[in-house]
Design a protein around this motif. Structure first.
Motif, PDB file in Angstrom:
ATOM      1  N   VAL A  12       7.342  49.783 -32.631  1.00 57.23           N
ATOM      2  CA  VAL A  12       8.181  50.948 -32.863  1.00 57.23           C
ATOM      3  C   VAL A  12       8.112  51.296 -34.339  1.00 57.23           C
ATOM      4  O   VAL A  12       8.373  50.449 -35.189  1.00 57.23           O
ATOM      5  N   SER A  13       7.727  52.532 -34.631  1.00 59.11           N
ATOM      6  CA  SER A  13       7.585  53.002 -36.019  1.00 59.11           C
ATOM      7  C   SER A  13       6.689  52.070 -36.836  1.00 59.11           C
ATOM      8  O   SER A  13       6.982  51.742 -37.982  1.00 59.11           O
ATOM      9  N   GLY A  14       5.624  51.578 -36.205  1.00 54.99           N
ATOM     10  CA  GLY A  14       4.660  50.724 -36.889  1.00 54.99           C
ATOM     11  C   GLY A  14       5.066  49.268 -37.024  1.00 54.99           C
ATOM     12  O   GLY A  14       4.341  48.487 -37.618  1.00 54.99           O
ATOM     13  N   GLN A  15       6.198  48.877 -36.483  1.00 54.10           N
ATOM     14  CA  GLN A  15       6.672  47.499 -36.581  1.00 54.10           C
ATOM     15  C   GLN A  15       6.662  46.822 -35.211  1.00 54.10           C
ATOM     16  O   GLN A  15       7.247  47.344 -34.256  1.00 54.10           O
ATOM     17  N   GLN A  16       5.993  45.668 -35.124  1.00 52.64           N
ATOM     18  CA  GLN A  16       5.983  44.886 -33.895  1.00 52.64           C
ATOM     19  C   GLN A  16       7.354  44.245 -33.700  1.00 52.64           C
ATOM     20  O   GLN A  16       7.951  43.728 -34.643  1.00 52.64           O
ATOM     21  N   SER A  17       7.852  44.281 -32.477  1.00 49.98           N
ATOM     22  CA  SER A  17       9.150  43.693 -32.177  1.00 49.98           C
ATOM     23  C   SER A  17       9.062  42.983 -30.831  1.00 49.98           C
ATOM     24  O   SER A  17       8.611  43.567 -29.849  1.00 49.98           O
ATOM     25  N   ASN A  18       9.461  41.716 -30.780  1.00 51.97           N
ATOM     26  CA  ASN A  18       9.461  40.928 -29.553  1.00 51.97           C
ATOM     27  C   ASN A  18      10.785  40.173 -29.521  1.00 51.97           C
ATOM     28  O   ASN A  18      11.069  39.407 -30.429  1.00 51.97           O
ATOM     29  N   PHE A  19      11.577  40.381 -28.488  1.00 54.93           N
ATOM     30  CA  PHE A  19      12.890  39.764 -28.461  1.00 54.93           C
ATOM     31  C   PHE A  19      13.395  39.540 -27.040  1.00 54.93           C
ATOM     32  O   PHE A  19      12.980  40.211 -26.098  1.00 54.93           O
ATOM     33  N   ALA A  20      14.303  38.588 -26.908  1.00 58.08           N
ATOM     34  CA  ALA A  20      15.017  38.346 -25.659  1.00 58.08           C
ATOM     35  C   ALA A  20      16.289  39.184 -25.682  1.00 58.08           C
ATOM     36  O   ALA A  20      16.842  39.458 -26.758  1.00 58.08           O
ATOM     37  N   TRP A  21      16.769  39.596 -24.513  1.00 58.32           N
ATOM     38  CA  TRP A  21      17.949  40.446 -24.419  1.00 58.32           C
ATOM     39  C   TRP A  21      18.674  40.192 -23.095  1.00 58.32           C
ATOM     40  O   TRP A  21      18.153  39.560 -22.192  1.00 58.32           O
ATOM     41  N   TRP A  22      19.857  40.722 -22.988  1.00 58.91           N
ATOM     42  CA  TRP A  22      20.588  40.769 -21.719  1.00 58.91           C
ATOM     43  C   TRP A  22      21.368  42.071 -21.702  1.00 58.91           C
ATOM     44  O   TRP A  22      21.620  42.683 -22.743  1.00 58.91           O
ATOM     45  N   THR A  23      21.760  42.514 -20.524  1.00 58.05           N
ATOM     46  CA  THR A  23      22.581  43.709 -20.405  1.00 58.05           C
ATOM     47  C   THR A  23      23.317  43.729 -19.074  1.00 58.05           C
ATOM     48  O   THR A  23      22.945  43.033 -18.127  1.00 58.05           O
ATOM     49  N   ASP A  24      24.367  44.514 -19.041  1.00 56.49           N
ATOM     50  CA  ASP A  24      25.069  44.823 -17.793  1.00 56.49           C
ATOM     51  C   ASP A  24      25.739  46.175 -17.954  1.00 56.49           C
ATOM     52  O   ASP A  24      25.586  46.845 -18.973  1.00 56.49           O
ATOM     53  N   THR A  41       6.996  47.166 -23.496  1.00 56.40           N
ATOM     54  CA  THR A  41       7.029  46.576 -22.161  1.00 56.40           C
ATOM     55  C   THR A  41       8.213  45.624 -22.089  1.00 56.40           C
ATOM     56  O   THR A  41       8.585  45.002 -23.080  1.00 56.40           O
ATOM     57  N   SER A  42       8.828  45.546 -20.921  1.00 58.04           N
ATOM     58  CA  SER A  42       9.937  44.619 -20.692  1.00 58.04           C
ATOM     59  C   SER A  42       9.664  43.820 -19.429  1.00 58.04           C
ATOM     60  O   SER A  42       9.190  44.364 -18.429  1.00 58.04           O
ATOM     61  N   ASP A  43       9.978  42.541 -19.496  1.00 56.42           N
ATOM     62  CA  ASP A  43       9.867  41.642 -18.343  1.00 56.42           C
ATOM     63  C   ASP A  43      11.254  41.061 -18.145  1.00 56.42           C
ATOM     64  O   ASP A  43      11.831  40.508 -19.081  1.00 56.42           O
ATOM     65  N   LEU A  83      22.328  48.964 -21.951  1.00 56.72           N
ATOM     66  CA  LEU A  83      21.460  48.873 -23.121  1.00 56.72           C
ATOM     67  C   LEU A  83      21.327  47.409 -23.500  1.00 56.72           C
ATOM     68  O   LEU A  83      22.323  46.705 -23.640  1.00 56.72           O
ATOM     69  N   GLY A  84      20.114  46.934 -23.638  1.00 50.05           N
ATOM     70  CA  GLY A  84      19.878  45.520 -23.909  1.00 50.05           C
ATOM     71  C   GLY A  84      20.423  45.070 -25.255  1.00 50.05           C
ATOM     72  O   GLY A  84      20.121  45.658 -26.276  1.00 50.05           O
ATOM     73  N   ALA A  85      21.241  44.024 -25.247  1.00 52.36           N
ATOM     74  CA  ALA A  85      21.731  43.401 -26.473  1.00 52.36           C
ATOM     75  C   ALA A  85      20.699  42.369 -26.916  1.00 52.36           C
ATOM     76  O   ALA A  85      20.407  41.424 -26.187  1.00 52.36           O
ATOM     77  N   LYS A  86      20.129  42.554 -28.120  1.00 51.48           N
ATOM     78  CA  LYS A  86      19.115  41.629 -28.623  1.00 51.48           C
ATOM     79  C   LYS A  86      19.744  40.264 -28.866  1.00 51.48           C
ATOM     80  O   LYS A  86      20.817  40.158 -29.450  1.00 51.48           O
ATOM     81  N   LEU A  87      19.044  39.209 -28.412  1.00 51.01           N
ATOM     82  CA  LEU A  87      19.562  37.846 -28.524  1.00 51.01           C
ATOM     83  C   LEU A  87      18.820  37.020 -29.563  1.00 51.01           C
ATOM     84  O   LEU A  87      19.427  36.402 -30.417  1.00 51.01           O
ATOM     85  N   PHE A  88      17.489  36.972 -29.479  1.00 54.32           N
ATOM     86  CA  PHE A  88      16.682  36.203 -30.421  1.00 54.32           C
ATOM     87  C   PHE A  88      15.232  36.651 -30.320  1.00 54.32           C
ATOM     88  O   PHE A  88      14.831  37.253 -29.326  1.00 54.32           O
ATOM     89  N   ALA A  89      14.465  36.362 -31.356  1.00 49.18           N
ATOM     90  CA  ALA A  89      13.053  36.735 -31.396  1.00 49.18           C
ATOM     91  C   ALA A  89      12.241  35.828 -30.483  1.00 49.18           C
ATOM     92  O   ALA A  89      12.559  34.647 -30.318  1.00 49.18           O
ATOM     93  N   VAL A  90      11.205  36.385 -29.879  1.00 49.11           N
ATOM     94  CA  VAL A  90      10.225  35.620 -29.106  1.00 49.11           C
ATOM     95  C   VAL A  90       8.844  35.980 -29.639  1.00 49.11           C
ATOM     96  O   VAL A  90       8.687  36.986 -30.327  1.00 49.11           O
ATOM     97  N   ALA A  91       7.864  35.166 -29.327  1.00 52.35           N
ATOM     98  CA  ALA A  91       6.492  35.434 -29.750  1.00 52.35           C
ATOM     99  C   ALA A  91       5.638  35.736 -28.518  1.00 52.35           C
ATOM    100  O   ALA A  91       5.906  35.215 -27.428  1.00 52.35           O
ATOM    101  N   PRO A  92       4.613  36.579 -28.668  1.00 49.62           N
ATOM    102  CA  PRO A  92       3.722  36.841 -27.536  1.00 49.62           C
ATOM    103  C   PRO A  92       3.181  35.531 -26.975  1.00 49.62           C
ATOM    104  O   PRO A  92       2.807  34.627 -27.723  1.00 49.62           O
ATOM    105  N   GLY A  93       3.175  35.407 -25.671  1.00 50.35           N
ATOM    106  CA  GLY A  93       2.658  34.218 -25.002  1.00 50.35           C
ATOM    107  C   GLY A  93       3.679  33.117 -24.776  1.00 50.35           C
ATOM    108  O   GLY A  93       3.372  32.128 -24.108  1.00 50.35           O
TER     109      GLY A  93
END
Length: 172
Positions: free
Chosen positions: A28-40, A2-4, A46-56
């Motif tokens: 993805v492939s059994g690994q949880q991934s949560n991250f901030a991104w930006w794109t243009d 999901t993306s917000d 394609l979103g460039a990963k910036l830093f990790a975030v945590a649920p909530g």
């Protein structure tokens, strides 16, 4: 997955290119991934990963045009303090603004992932501004449901409540 995100030029075929930032979460492939991104458009959307975030975590995400004509993104995890911002050249017209919770789609196949059960996400402080003057706000907003090909509603936005800095809506 999901993306917000928040951004411009994400609505309609007449708006070429996107300029947006937000967060994505998924397994993805059994690994949880949560991250901030930006794109243009220069990033091929394609979103460039910036830093990790945590649920909530509480996220402040903005995109805006500077008086120079360049566009900027700013994203901050208000819970952890991590942030990123940059000013970029962007040729899109900036004629639509969006606040979105969605399945971002697979970048290679252009198909959809299985949408994560994200519960709900609330977007607050919905502001539109331009370097000089102001946006002319239409008397409506287009709340668009995310619907599977079989007609099943996967993400349902509420109506926008309030206005300006107190405007908010929730996607469930």
């Amino acid at each position: 997955i999901t993306s917000d995100w928040v951004g411009v030029n994400g609505f309609g075929d007449e708006n070429p290119g996107l300029f947006q930032d937000g967060t994505s979460s998924g397994c993805v492939s059994g690994q949880q991934s949560n991250f901030a991104w930006w794109t243009d458009e220069a990033e091929n959307d394609l979103g460039a990963k910036l830093f990790a975030v945590a649920p909530g975590d509480l996220i402040d995400a903005e995109v805006y045009q500077e008086t120079s004509g360049y566009w900027a993104y700013y994203i901050k995890d208000l819970t952890s303090g991590s942030s990123s911002s940059a000013v970029e050249s962007f040729s899109g017209p900036g004629t639509s603004a969006e606040w979105i919770a969605e399945d971002p789609g697979h970048p290679n196949t252009h198909g959809l992932y299985t949408l994560a059960d994200f519960g709900s996400v609330t977007f607050t402080d919905l502001r539109l501004a331009v370097p000089s003057g102001s946006w002319t706000l239409p008397p409506y907003s287009d709340a668009i449901e995310m619907v599977r090909p079989d007609g099943w509603v996967e993400a349902l936005p509420s109506l926008i409540q309030g206005s300006g800095a107190s405007a908010a809506f929730t996607v469930t």
